[in-house]
Write a protein that holds these residues in place. Structure first.
Motif, mmCIF file in Angstrom:
data_model
loop_
_atom_site.group_PDB
_atom_site.id
_atom_site.type_symbol
_atom_site.label_atom_id
_atom_site.label_comp_id
_atom_site.label_asym_id
_atom_site.label_seq_id
_atom_site.Cartn_x
_atom_site.Cartn_y
_atom_site.Cartn_z
ATOM 1 N N ASN A 203 4.156 -39.508 -65.052
ATOM 2 C CA ASN A 203 5.111 -40.563 -64.795
ATOM 3 C C ASN A 203 5.146 -40.905 -63.324
ATOM 4 O O ASN A 203 4.813 -40.098 -62.474
ATOM 5 N N GLU A 204 5.601 -42.131 -63.037
ATOM 6 C CA GLU A 204 5.853 -42.494 -61.650
ATOM 7 C C GLU A 204 7.089 -41.746 -61.193
ATOM 8 O O GLU A 204 8.008 -41.499 -61.961
ATOM 9 N N VAL B 9 8.070 -45.621 -54.872
ATOM 10 C CA VAL B 9 7.506 -45.189 -56.137
ATOM 11 C C VAL B 9 6.165 -44.538 -55.842
ATOM 12 O O VAL B 9 5.301 -45.135 -55.213
ATOM 13 N N VAL B 10 6.026 -43.304 -56.278
ATOM 14 C CA VAL B 10 4.757 -42.605 -56.142
ATOM 15 C C VAL B 10 4.063 -42.753 -57.490
ATOM 16 O O VAL B 10 4.501 -42.186 -58.483
ATOM 17 N N PRO B 11 2.983 -43.538 -57.540
ATOM 18 C CA PRO B 11 2.332 -43.820 -58.820
ATOM 19 C C PRO B 11 1.632 -42.598 -59.397
ATOM 20 O O PRO B 11 1.345 -41.633 -58.677
ATOM 21 N N PRO B 12 1.349 -42.637 -60.691
ATOM 22 C CA PRO B 12 0.749 -41.478 -61.366
ATOM 23 C C PRO B 12 -0.544 -40.973 -60.738
ATOM 24 O O PRO B 12 -0.769 -39.774 -60.681
ATOM 25 N N ASP B 13 -1.389 -41.884 -60.245
ATOM 26 C CA ASP B 13 -2.647 -41.405 -59.649
ATOM 27 C C ASP B 13 -2.402 -40.618 -58.365
ATOM 28 O O ASP B 13 -3.074 -39.623 -58.095
ATOM 29 N N THR C 154 -3.238 -32.783 -45.653
ATOM 30 C CA THR C 154 -3.905 -33.538 -46.719
ATOM 31 C C THR C 154 -2.887 -34.358 -47.512
ATOM 32 O O THR C 154 -3.124 -35.536 -47.813
ATOM 33 N N LEU C 155 -1.769 -33.740 -47.838
ATOM 34 C CA LEU C 155 -0.732 -34.443 -48.602
ATOM 35 C C LEU C 155 -0.144 -35.601 -47.807
ATOM 36 O O LEU C 155 0.200 -36.639 -48.373
ATOM 37 N N ALA C 156 -0.025 -35.432 -46.500
ATOM 38 C CA ALA C 156 0.499 -36.512 -45.660
ATOM 39 C C ALA C 156 -0.380 -37.748 -45.785
ATOM 40 O O ALA C 156 0.126 -38.873 -45.881
ATOM 41 N N ALA C 157 -1.684 -37.542 -45.803
ATOM 42 C CA ALA C 157 -2.600 -38.678 -45.942
ATOM 43 C C ALA C 157 -2.436 -39.356 -47.297
ATOM 44 O O ALA C 157 -2.424 -40.589 -47.387
ATOM 45 N N ILE C 158 -2.289 -38.557 -48.350
ATOM 46 C CA ILE C 158 -2.110 -39.119 -49.698
ATOM 47 C C ILE C 158 -0.796 -39.886 -49.794
ATOM 48 O O ILE C 158 -0.749 -41.019 -50.267
ATOM 49 N N LEU C 159 0.278 -39.264 -49.347
ATOM 50 C CA LEU C 159 1.600 -39.876 -49.490
ATOM 51 C C LEU C 159 1.816 -41.027 -48.520
ATOM 52 O O LEU C 159 2.559 -41.960 -48.824
ATOM 53 N N ASP C 160 1.154 -40.988 -47.367
ATOM 54 C CA ASP C 160 1.280 -42.067 -46.401
ATOM 55 C C ASP C 160 0.746 -43.371 -46.981
ATOM 56 O O ASP C 160 1.272 -44.447 -46.716
ATOM 57 N N LEU C 161 -0.294 -43.291 -47.779
ATOM 58 C CA LEU C 161 -0.849 -44.493 -48.405
ATOM 59 C C LEU C 161 0.171 -45.168 -49.313
ATOM 60 O O LEU C 161 0.116 -46.378 -49.522
#
Length: 174
Positions: free
Chosen positions: A2-3, A10-14, A128-135
């Motif tokens: 889920n989002e 909103v953090v999408p499922p991917d 690594t997570l910062a890069a993912i979540l920053d997007l």
């Protein structure tokens, strides 16, 4: 998946799947029993656990509250913040690492796991997570063509609602 909504984000499922994969790797590398990413209010974005656990949402809220109180202590001590926080019990330990200013990475492990190893791996994973979540915070970029298509679709929808012919003579071409 889920989002997950967090601070109007909103953090999408991917992205949640990418975060979960990072948490799984962290657990495998550190031999931790639980890892999770929470927002500053304590909402769990993603979590991974070796064993089924109840109360993960409650744990997230309590860790976020503890983090907030320790940040206030940092302010009183004229520190910018506490980037990494360690809680040690007789059997369990918790490392909390700040990810940017919005999220926290939480890792739970037992007394047999090296604290130093967990801290190093947690810091690396937080990066690594910062890069993912920053997007997820960046607004999508639209080309001029895409903007024209969107504008045209919006105008056609308005015309349909108000009964105008979308291809009529008074139609302005974009």
């Amino acid at each position: 998946m889920n989002e997950h909504k967090t601070d109007r984000l909103v953090v999408p499922p991917d992205a949640v799947a990418q975060v979960a994969a990072c948490l799984q790797r962290l657990m495998a590398d550190s031999n931790a029993s639980l890892s999770m990413v929470i927002d500053r209010s304590g909402r769990v974005i993603a979590s991974e656990s070796r064993d089924p656990r109840s109360g993960i949402a409650d744990l997230g809220v309590l860790i976020a509250a503890a983090y907030s109180s320790l940040q206030e202590i940092a302010r009183l001590l004229r520190e910018e913040n506490f980037q990494t926080i360690l809680h040690e019990g007789l059997r369990e330990r918790i490392v909390t690492e700040t990810i940017d200013a919005r999220w926290l990475l939480v890792v739970l492990f037992d007394e047999q796991v090296q604290v130093g190893l967990v801290r190093v791996l947690t810091r690396r994973t937080a990066s690594t997570l910062a890069a993912i979540l920053d997007l997820q915070q960046q607004p999508p970029k639209f080309s001029r063509q895409r903007q024209k298509q969107f504008r045209r679709a919006a105008q056609d929808t308005i015309d349909l609602i108000f009964g105008k012919d979308p291809e009529g003579p008074d139609r302005e071409r974009t």
